[in-house]
Design a protein around this motif. Structure first.
Motif, PDB file in Angstrom:
ATOM      1  N   LEU A 144       0.842  -1.202   0.000  1.00  0.00           N
ATOM      2  CA  LEU A 144       0.000   0.000   0.000  1.00  0.00           C
ATOM      3  C   LEU A 144       0.870   1.243   0.000  1.00  0.00           C
ATOM      4  O   LEU A 144       1.711   1.434   0.879  1.00  0.00           O
ATOM      5  CB  LEU A 144      -0.909  -0.016   1.224  1.00  0.00           C
ATOM      6  CG  LEU A 144      -1.961   1.093   1.304  1.00  0.00           C
ATOM      7  CD1 LEU A 144      -3.000   0.908   0.199  1.00  0.00           C
ATOM      8  CD2 LEU A 144      -2.639   1.085   2.673  1.00  0.00           C
ATOM      9  N   ALA A 145       0.674   2.114  -0.996  1.00  0.00           N
ATOM     10  CA  ALA A 145       1.594   3.233  -1.211  1.00  0.00           C
ATOM     11  C   ALA A 145       1.040   4.582  -0.803  1.00  0.00           C
ATOM     12  O   ALA A 145       1.760   5.583  -0.877  1.00  0.00           O
ATOM     13  CB  ALA A 145       2.005   3.278  -2.691  1.00  0.00           C
ATOM     14  N   ILE A 146      -0.211   4.654  -0.371  1.00  0.00           N
ATOM     15  CA  ILE A 146      -0.804   5.957  -0.072  1.00  0.00           C
ATOM     16  C   ILE A 146      -0.189   6.561   1.192  1.00  0.00           C
ATOM     17  O   ILE A 146       0.298   5.867   2.073  1.00  0.00           O
ATOM     18  CB  ILE A 146      -2.333   5.854   0.067  1.00  0.00           C
ATOM     19  CG1 ILE A 146      -2.726   4.936   1.227  1.00  0.00           C
ATOM     20  CG2 ILE A 146      -2.950   5.376  -1.226  1.00  0.00           C
ATOM     21  CD1 ILE A 146      -4.221   4.868   1.471  1.00  0.00           C
ATOM     22  N   SER A 147      -0.232   7.891   1.263  1.00  0.00           N
ATOM     23  CA  SER A 147       0.379   8.623   2.370  1.00  0.00           C
ATOM     24  C   SER A 147      -0.411   8.432   3.660  1.00  0.00           C
ATOM     25  O   SER A 147      -1.616   8.194   3.649  1.00  0.00           O
ATOM     26  CB  SER A 147       0.452  10.116   2.037  1.00  0.00           C
ATOM     27  OG  SER A 147       1.118  10.334   0.826  1.00  0.00           O
ATOM     28  N   SER A 148       0.283   8.579   4.792  1.00  0.00           N
ATOM     29  CA  SER A 148      -0.363   8.495   6.101  1.00  0.00           C
ATOM     30  C   SER A 148       0.391   9.367   7.095  1.00  0.00           C
ATOM     31  O   SER A 148       1.617   9.486   7.022  1.00  0.00           O
ATOM     32  CB  SER A 148      -0.382   7.048   6.612  1.00  0.00           C
ATOM     33  OG  SER A 148      -0.844   6.986   7.953  1.00  0.00           O
ATOM     34  N   ILE A 149      -0.346   9.930   8.011  1.00  0.00           N
ATOM     35  CA  ILE A 149       0.283  10.719   9.071  1.00  0.00           C
ATOM     36  C   ILE A 149       1.022   9.821  10.052  1.00  0.00           C
ATOM     37  O   ILE A 149       1.900  10.276  10.805  1.00  0.00           O
ATOM     38  CB  ILE A 149      -0.781  11.571   9.809  1.00  0.00           C
ATOM     39  CG1 ILE A 149      -0.105  12.673  10.642  1.00  0.00           C
ATOM     40  CG2 ILE A 149      -1.689  10.694  10.670  1.00  0.00           C
ATOM     41  CD1 ILE A 149      -1.074  13.661  11.245  1.00  0.00           C
ATOM     42  N   ASP A 150       0.716   8.523  10.042  1.00  0.00           N
ATOM     43  CA  ASP A 150       1.297   7.585  11.005  1.00  0.00           C
ATOM     44  C   ASP A 150       2.507   6.824  10.466  1.00  0.00           C
ATOM     45  O   ASP A 150       3.094   6.012  11.182  1.00  0.00           O
ATOM     46  CB  ASP A 150       0.242   6.571  11.443  1.00  0.00           C
ATOM     47  CG  ASP A 150      -0.902   7.222  12.190  1.00  0.00           C
ATOM     48  OD1 ASP A 150      -0.629   8.111  13.021  1.00  0.00           O
ATOM     49  OD2 ASP A 150      -2.068   6.862  11.936  1.00  0.00           O
ATOM     50  N   ALA A 151       2.870   7.076   9.210  1.00  0.00           N
ATOM     51  CA  ALA A 151       3.979   6.325   8.608  1.00  0.00           C
ATOM     52  C   ALA A 151       4.786   7.222   7.689  1.00  0.00           C
ATOM     53  O   ALA A 151       4.264   8.165   7.096  1.00  0.00           O
ATOM     54  CB  ALA A 151       3.447   5.129   7.832  1.00  0.00           C
ATOM     55  N   ALA A 152       6.060   6.910   7.586  1.00  0.00           N
ATOM     56  CA  ALA A 152       6.901   7.604   6.613  1.00  0.00           C
ATOM     57  C   ALA A 152       6.414   7.255   5.212  1.00  0.00           C
ATOM     58  O   ALA A 152       5.738   6.250   5.007  1.00  0.00           O
ATOM     59  CB  ALA A 152       8.357   7.182   6.787  1.00  0.00           C
ATOM     60  N   PRO A 153       6.739   8.077   4.227  1.00  0.00           N
ATOM     61  CA  PRO A 153       6.210   7.839   2.882  1.00  0.00           C
ATOM     62  C   PRO A 153       6.722   6.557   2.249  1.00  0.00           C
ATOM     63  O   PRO A 153       7.822   6.082   2.547  1.00  0.00           O
ATOM     64  CB  PRO A 153       6.672   9.069   2.094  1.00  0.00           C
ATOM     65  CG  PRO A 153       7.813   9.632   2.864  1.00  0.00           C
ATOM     66  CD  PRO A 153       7.529   9.322   4.291  1.00  0.00           C
ATOM     67  N   PHE A 154       5.902   6.024   1.355  1.00  0.00           N
ATOM     68  CA  PHE A 154       6.255   4.833   0.578  1.00  0.00           C
ATOM     69  C   PHE A 154       7.576   5.065  -0.147  1.00  0.00           C
ATOM     70  O   PHE A 154       7.788   6.097  -0.780  1.00  0.00           O
ATOM     71  CB  PHE A 154       5.145   4.557  -0.435  1.00  0.00           C
ATOM     72  CG  PHE A 154       5.430   3.406  -1.364  1.00  0.00           C
ATOM     73  CD1 PHE A 154       5.113   2.117  -0.990  1.00  0.00           C
ATOM     74  CD2 PHE A 154       6.013   3.627  -2.602  1.00  0.00           C
ATOM     75  CE1 PHE A 154       5.361   1.051  -1.854  1.00  0.00           C
ATOM     76  CE2 PHE A 154       6.269   2.577  -3.466  1.00  0.00           C
ATOM     77  CZ  PHE A 154       5.941   1.283  -3.088  1.00  0.00           C
ATOM     78  N   GLY A 155       8.461   4.080  -0.056  1.00  0.00           N
ATOM     79  CA  GLY A 155       9.726   4.165  -0.758  1.00  0.00           C
ATOM     80  C   GLY A 155      10.918   4.438   0.126  1.00  0.00           C
ATOM     81  O   GLY A 155      12.059   4.332  -0.326  1.00  0.00           O
ATOM     82  N   MET A 156      10.686   4.777   1.399  1.00  0.00           N
ATOM     83  CA  MET A 156      11.793   5.089   2.297  1.00  0.00           C
ATOM     84  C   MET A 156      12.177   3.911   3.180  1.00  0.00           C
ATOM     85  O   MET A 156      13.286   3.857   3.711  1.00  0.00           O
ATOM     86  CB  MET A 156      11.469   6.310   3.157  1.00  0.00           C
ATOM     87  CG  MET A 156      11.205   7.578   2.353  1.00  0.00           C
ATOM     88  SD  MET A 156      11.212   9.098   3.350  1.00  0.00           S
ATOM     89  CE  MET A 156      12.971   9.317   3.592  1.00  0.00           C
ATOM     90  N   GLY A 157      11.260   2.980   3.388  1.00  0.00           N
ATOM     91  CA  GLY A 157      11.566   1.800   4.179  1.00  0.00           C
ATOM     92  C   GLY A 157      11.797   2.091   5.648  1.00  0.00           C
ATOM     93  O   GLY A 157      12.560   1.372   6.311  1.00  0.00           O
TER      94      GLY A 157
END
Length: 426
Positions: A144-157
């Motif tokens: 799941l690649a969508i943005s979230s306030i609770d997680a760093a952005p997709f692609g950073m690991g």
């Protein structure tokens, strides 16, 4: 009976799960048309679906992913390159092909089911003119690649963090990813959609898909981190069941697998398998003197060098047959393969940072069912240590078995069919 049009990015990891879904929909009586790359014509027609080929920039070939210019890049830089060259640049050709199919039915007559990086529906979701589908579904075939306030952005690991400080970090990093790391891809995306007639503000390209009527993610929620801001359209539907090996022949040494006390399987997936020195050969070297049977599933006809006595090599073995006998899977972390392994309760050692693997491998390791080596070319010493840890520490198997139970409680085919029925009844 519903009319379903399925546009698919022409690469195996996206095509394979969508073909399985198409086959199930046809079994249920639906009329299915698949639009994808010309090289997948035979595979599509075997499902019983009608085949339509993309043309122009949308009809790229999977071997293009082996372009030296691309392979010289890693991590988010490579993803930015991929987004521009293979995905965003293909949108105009994809949209034309999709519109031509929709025109055969007219407005509100067919349902369109795209996969998670299938940007062919983006123009329609953002107001571009054309024939409208009765509904739009997205099936998540990558993490799941969508943005979230609770997680760093997709692609950073990076690990999730929902604390006050973590959320501030996440907001900052999401802005950085959109405007800088993936900035070129975002600008191209905005330009392409504007040229196609999109109206209003165009969101971050990885968030566009949530405007679909339904987003069905092929995983369990833990593989996407817990999110307080998860859109209502997103549902986790588990992993597609591994199909039985009807036509595949097991190797002549299959009895070795059945008799082995410990089996370690190593694979580099279906794309990054041109050079076995990245993972397969170092794994064979790392485990050569251990009391385990090592199975290398190569996915290609390329030669594997220096095969030790405790190893067996095959270009293909059905995972439905192999995984029930596997104690550890060493893999570069293709999303479909890791989902299969977890659905069988098999813990993993992960070594991949290309495509979506930097993110998927971080999330899988976060569950406690795997060790992430955070490289695509680990040393034999690192592989050996990780495999021994997974074999000897029971928590890895326990977490994999816990996730197996979560997958077993979900029925993705029925979930997808139910959404098709709901949209068709509107």
């Amino acid at each position: 009976m519903s009319k379903v049009i399925i546009p698919i990015t022409p690469v195996y990891g996206h095509v394979a799960p969508m073909l399985s879904i198409a086959k199930d929909l046809i079994r249920r009586g639906h009329e299915v048309t698949i639009i994808t790359g010309s090289i997948f014509k035979e595979a599509v027609e075997k499902t019983g679906a009608a085949f339509v080929s993309f043309t122009g920039a949308a009809d790229w070939k999977p071997e293009e992913l082996l372009d030296p210019e691309r392979l010289a890049l890693e991590g988010p830089t490579q993803v930015n390159y991929d987004l521009q060259r293979y995905f965003v640049s293909a949108i105009p050709s994809q949209y034309v092909a999709l519109q031509q199919e929709l025109e055969k039915y007219g407005d509100d007559q067919a349902i369109v089911m795209a996969e998670s990086f299938g940007f062919s529906i983006s123009p329609a979701l953002h107001g571009a003119p054309g024939v409208r589908a009765k509904g739009y579904i997205v099936v998540g075939v990558i993490p799941l690649a969508i943005s979230s306030i609770d997680a760093a952005p997709f692609g950073m690991g990076l690990e999730p963090d929902s604390s006050e400080e973590g959320r501030a970090r996440n907001i900052e990093l999401n802005g950085l990813m959109k405007n800088t790391v993936f900035g070129d891809a975002q600008k191209l995306y905005e330009m392409v959609l504007t040229d196609l007639g999109a109206t209003g503000e165009i969101p971050y390209l990885l968030d566009s898909c949530i405007r679909a009527d339904s987003y069905l993610q092929l995983s369990v929620e833990e593989l996407s981190y817990k999110r307080s801001d998860l859109p209502e359209s997103v549902r986790f539907i588990g992993a597609l069941p591994t199909p039985p090996s009807v036509d595949a022949k097991l190797p002549v040494w299959w009895s070795d697998v059945l008799e082995a006390k410990k089996v370690v399987v190593v694979t580099q997936g279906t794309v990054a398998n041109g050079d076995f020195s990245y993972l397969i050969e170092p794994t064979l070297e790392a485990l050569a003197d251990l009391p385990v049977l090592v199975i290398a599933a190569t996915g290609s006809k390329n030669e594997v060098k220096n095969i030790p006595a405790n190893a067996r090599v095959a270009d293909f073995i059905p995972f439905v047959d192999l995984l029930p006998h596997t104690n550890v899977l060493v893999t570069n972390g293709g999303f479909g393969g890791t989902q299969q392994a977890l659905s069988f309760g098999v813990p993993m050692v992960l070594a991949g940072i290309s495509e979506d693997k930097i993110e998927g491998n971080a999330r899988t390791a976060h569950t406690g069912a795997a060790i992430n080596l955070k490289t695509q070319s680990p040393t034999p010493e690192a592989i050996r240590e990780a495999v021994l840890n997974v074999l000897n520490k029971p928590e890895f198997l326990a977490n994999a078995q816990r996730l197996k139970a979560e997958y077993a409680a979900l029925d993705p085919y029925t979930a997808i069919a139910n959404v098709v029925a709901e949209l068709d009844a509107k």
